[in-house]
Every structure is written in C-alpha cells, then in structure tokens.
Design an enzyme around this catalytic site. Structure first.
Site, PDB file in Angstrom:
ATOM      1  N   HIS A 156      47.110  32.515  40.253  1.00 49.44           N
ATOM      2  CA  HIS A 156      47.331  33.600  39.173  1.00 49.44           C
ATOM      3  C   HIS A 156      48.858  34.024  39.233  1.00 49.44           C
ATOM      4  O   HIS A 156      49.698  34.318  38.254  1.00 49.44           O
ATOM      5  CB  HIS A 156      46.242  34.671  39.633  1.00 49.44           C
ATOM      6  CG  HIS A 156      46.532  35.776  38.552  1.00 49.44           C
ATOM      7  ND1 HIS A 156      46.378  35.477  37.181  1.00 49.44           N
ATOM      8  CD2 HIS A 156      46.944  37.088  38.514  1.00 49.44           C
ATOM      9  CE1 HIS A 156      46.419  36.506  36.453  1.00 49.44           C
ATOM     10  NE2 HIS A 156      46.976  37.678  37.298  1.00 49.44           N
TER      11      HIS A 156
ATOM     12  N   TYR B  71      49.819  35.731  45.049  1.00 47.13           N
ATOM     13  CA  TYR B  71      48.401  35.355  45.352  1.00 47.13           C
ATOM     14  C   TYR B  71      48.187  34.150  45.825  1.00 47.13           C
ATOM     15  O   TYR B  71      47.580  33.275  45.128  1.00 47.13           O
ATOM     16  CB  TYR B  71      47.712  35.939  44.053  1.00 47.13           C
ATOM     17  CG  TYR B  71      47.887  37.447  43.475  1.00 47.13           C
ATOM     18  CD1 TYR B  71      47.894  38.437  44.781  1.00 47.13           C
ATOM     19  CD2 TYR B  71      48.267  37.705  42.372  1.00 47.13           C
ATOM     20  CE1 TYR B  71      48.225  39.740  44.218  1.00 47.13           C
ATOM     21  CE2 TYR B  71      48.312  38.829  41.977  1.00 47.13           C
ATOM     22  CZ  TYR B  71      48.488  40.121  42.799  1.00 47.13           C
ATOM     23  OH  TYR B  71      48.791  41.233  42.725  1.00 47.13           O
TER      24      TYR B  71
ATOM     25  N   ASP C 207      41.486  36.484  34.843  1.00 43.81           N
ATOM     26  CA  ASP C 207      42.795  37.068  33.793  1.00 43.81           C
ATOM     27  C   ASP C 207      43.785  35.833  33.266  1.00 43.81           C
ATOM     28  O   ASP C 207      44.064  36.051  32.333  1.00 43.81           O
ATOM     29  CB  ASP C 207      43.506  38.030  34.576  1.00 43.81           C
ATOM     30  CG  ASP C 207      42.620  39.082  35.511  1.00 43.81           C
ATOM     31  OD1 ASP C 207      41.753  38.735  35.917  1.00 43.81           O
ATOM     32  OD2 ASP C 207      42.878  40.438  35.217  1.00 43.81           O
TER      33      ASP C 207
END
Length: 407
Positions: A166, A170, A177
C-alpha cells in the site's frame, strides 16, 4: 462504547465536521455561487455537485491552494463523470483549474501532498483526471505527468506474489484501499496508450487482494493483509486484519466495476473479475440494513454498541451494484438493492439547507492499519474514528451513485 457516549461523540464530530467541511450557510469566506438557490428539481448528482462548488473556495479560485491527495482525485473523478453527462461549464472550469494548479508546464506534479519517493498508492488516484485533460487540451504536460505516475507504479514495492504494497512505509502489506487507488488508473493507462500488459497488471492486483482478504464464511473482505504476519493487527495464522471496514470494501467494489470498463472483452481475467464482483454483491446484499437500506461502519456487526450507518460505504456499495447492473456484470435483481440503499442515503444521511445546499452526514473521516498499535483494526478502533459532514470520500461516491441510478 455505550449509546450515550456514541451520541456525544457524534454531536462533537458533527460540530468539527462543519468547521472542516465548510459552513452550512454562506458567510464572508464563502464565494457567492453563480446560482444562490440550488434547485430541488435538479437531479441529486447535480445538486450535490453544486453544493460542493458553493462551499469549496478552492474549486472556484485558481489562486487558492489545492491537494493532490486521493480524496481530491475522487471528487474530481465524480465531477468529471457528471460533466460528461450534463456538460456544465462550471464543472469543466473546476476540472481544468485543478489540472493547471497541480501540473506545471514541464509535467511535474507540484504539491506538498505528492511525494513520489513515498511509493504510496494514494499518489496515483488523482492521475485519472489527466487522461481527459490531455485529450481535451492536447497539452504535453499532462501526458508527461501520466507517464511519470505510470513509472512510479512500476517501481512500487511488491509482495512475493506481485501485489503492490500500500505504501513503502507499510512493508509487505496489501490494503483494499489500494485497489481503487491503483488498478483503475493502470487499466485506463493501458487502454489510453495501447499497452496491454497493463490490463494483466490491473486484474492481477484485484485478484490478489481477493485471494488474500476474502472471508469465505461471510463473503466480505478484510481491510488488510500482512504477508509476514508480524503487524500488531495481523492474524498470526493468516496475516489478515480482524474486521470488515465498510469503506475498504467499498473501495474494492468501485475498483472492480471501473477496471472492467477498460479490460478487453476477451481478456482471460475478465470472467474471474465478474465472478468476484458477483460474490461481493451477494455479501453486500446480505449485510444491508433491512430497515434503512444502508450499511454499517463495521459491516457485519450492525446493532453492536458504537456501530453506525456510515455514508461513504453506503454510497460506494450503491455505486458498485448500480453500475454492475447497468454494465451487465450483475443480475438485475441488484438494482432494487442499490435503489433501496440510495433512498436510505437521501432520506437519512442528507440534510438540505433552505438554499438547496446538500450536506452528507455520518462519513468516517479516515481509518488505517498501523504503524504501531493505535490503528489496530479492532472493532473499537473503527467505530471510534472521527465522523464528519461532507467529507469528500462520501460526497464523490454519492455523485457517482446518483449518476448510475440517474438520480
């Protein structure tokens, strides 16, 4: 969270939301719109767009600052879709101003929110507007910016099976998302520049998310997956986060129907994506609140303390179902499901001001996973995040849903 505490939290959030999202009535800081009264006879999509123009000075003044964030990109995409239908010059002006403010003559994106070295999928979503701006203006800067975003994605860190992280910060994590932030852009880029490898990539990302995040029991998808199973929020056996956040699933549903717009009819992954969409539609219908037609912040825990009927997820689900039916991907039986959801939004989550301005209530401001232990993916975390009015992550999908239902 007990009921009294939730009500207090909601009232406080509404007050803060009004300050952040713009006043409910015009004041000295709000530019006078071209039409002071927003007609109640207009379609919901137009009424909401005019409401956004009314309360958003940055859309009307080319000298005011702006953001390259995914939220702005979502709004611009919805205004672009509406402009394609009604050819409103006010919308075209706003879209052009946004492009001019964001992209300089050399095709560089200049904005404090855009940091290519972050390798954030959130950087990509606003790029979808540039396709139409390049088509309309033939300005080379938009083509250059598109190519730079595409190059940035090619350098995105990946899991061992090829799934986009992402964000670089991360590591080894895929979030729902990101499906909407990246895959529709990748598919549109492939179609626009005739680079078919992009179709494979866009489909692969969606299928990997489904593989790692779908719960076979509910048919819903968890918010995130940690390949290493080491994050504080990750299940040590599966790597999945523990709850079904409505907007995360909404991002994924919108990504599915938008990618299918560009994927060639004979692409081998097209039937797979349609099947995934159908499975998701079954789950969306299953967890629709029967009384209101809406969906909860934590989708499968309706009625539990602190949970609430959330606007952005509801708008995204309506859009996903309505567009899926309109495009022939989904059975027509889902059209009434979408309509019931939309009716719930307009009757329970829309507040209309005397001048016709629409305000969208009960939008979760933001939710994520880590780093650290605060954003731990727990039920309490999701229902405890701030609630806003007129957050664009709800307003944009409301316009898109309205367009699909021709409302």
């Amino acid at each position: 969270m007990n009921k009294i505490l939730f009500v207090k939290k909601l009232k406080a959030a509404i007050g803060v939301g009004l300050l952040l999202a713009g006043p409910l009535t015009a004041n000295a800081q709000t530019p006078t719109p071209t039409a002071t009264q927003i007609p109640a006879t207009a379609k919901w999509s137009e009424r909401m767009a005019l409401s956004v123009l009314k309360r958003s000075p940055w859309l009307q003044d080319p000298n005011l600052g702006d953001s390259w964030g995914y939220t702005q990109g979502l709004l611009m995409h919805s205004l672009e879709a509406l402009e394609h239908q009604n050819h409103d010059p006010r919308l075209r002006t706003a879209l052009q101003q946004y492009g001019d403010k964001m992209v300089d003559a050399q095709g560089e994106i200049h904005n404090k929110d855009y940091k290519p070295l972050d390798n954030s999928l959130d950087n990509i979503n606003s790029g979808k507007l540039l396709f139409q701006l390049y088509t309309d203006t033939k300005q080379e800067k938009y083509k250059i910016a598109l190519q730079k975003l595409h190059t940035e994605l090619q350098q995105q860190p990946q899991t061992t099976d090829g799934g986009y992280w992402h964000k670089k910060k991360y590591p080894s994590q895929m979030w729902l998302d990101g499906a909407y932030m990246a895959s529709p852009f990748v598919a549109q880029y492939a179609a626009f520049f005739k680079e078919p490898a992009g179709f494979d990539e866009a489909a692969k990302q969606l299928l990997l998310l489904e593989k790692h995040l779908r719960d076979p029991k509910t048919g819903l998808l968890y918010h995130g997956w940690d390949e290493k199973h080491v994050q504080a929020w990750a299940n040590t056996q599966t790597g999945q986060s523990p709850n079904f956040w409505g907007r995360a699933i909404g991002w994924y549903g919108m990504a599915l129907v938008d990618v299918l717009d560009y994927l060639p009819a004979k692409h081998p992954d097209r039937p797979k994506l349609v099947q995934v969409l159908d499975q998701l539609a079954v789950a969306i219908q299953k967890y629709q609140d029967p009384a209101s037609g809406l969906w909860y912040q934590v989708v499968d825990k309706g009625g539990q303390p602190g949970n609430y009927l959330e606007a952005s997820a509801s708008c995204m689900f309506v859009y996903t179902l309505a567009k899926g039916v309109n495009k022939g991907y989904l059975n027509k039986k889902y059209r009434p499901v979408a309509q019931k959801g939309f009716d719930g939004i307009t009757s329970k989550l829309i507040k209309t001001q005397p001048d016709g301005e629409l305000n969208l209530l009960q939008v979760c401001e933001v939710a994520g996973l880590g780093p650290g232990t605060e954003r731990n993916g727990s039920y309490e975390y999701y229902v405890g995040e701030r609630i806003k009015i007129n957050d664009l992550k709800g307003v944009g999908p409301f316009i898109l849903a309205s367009l699909e239902l021709n409302k």
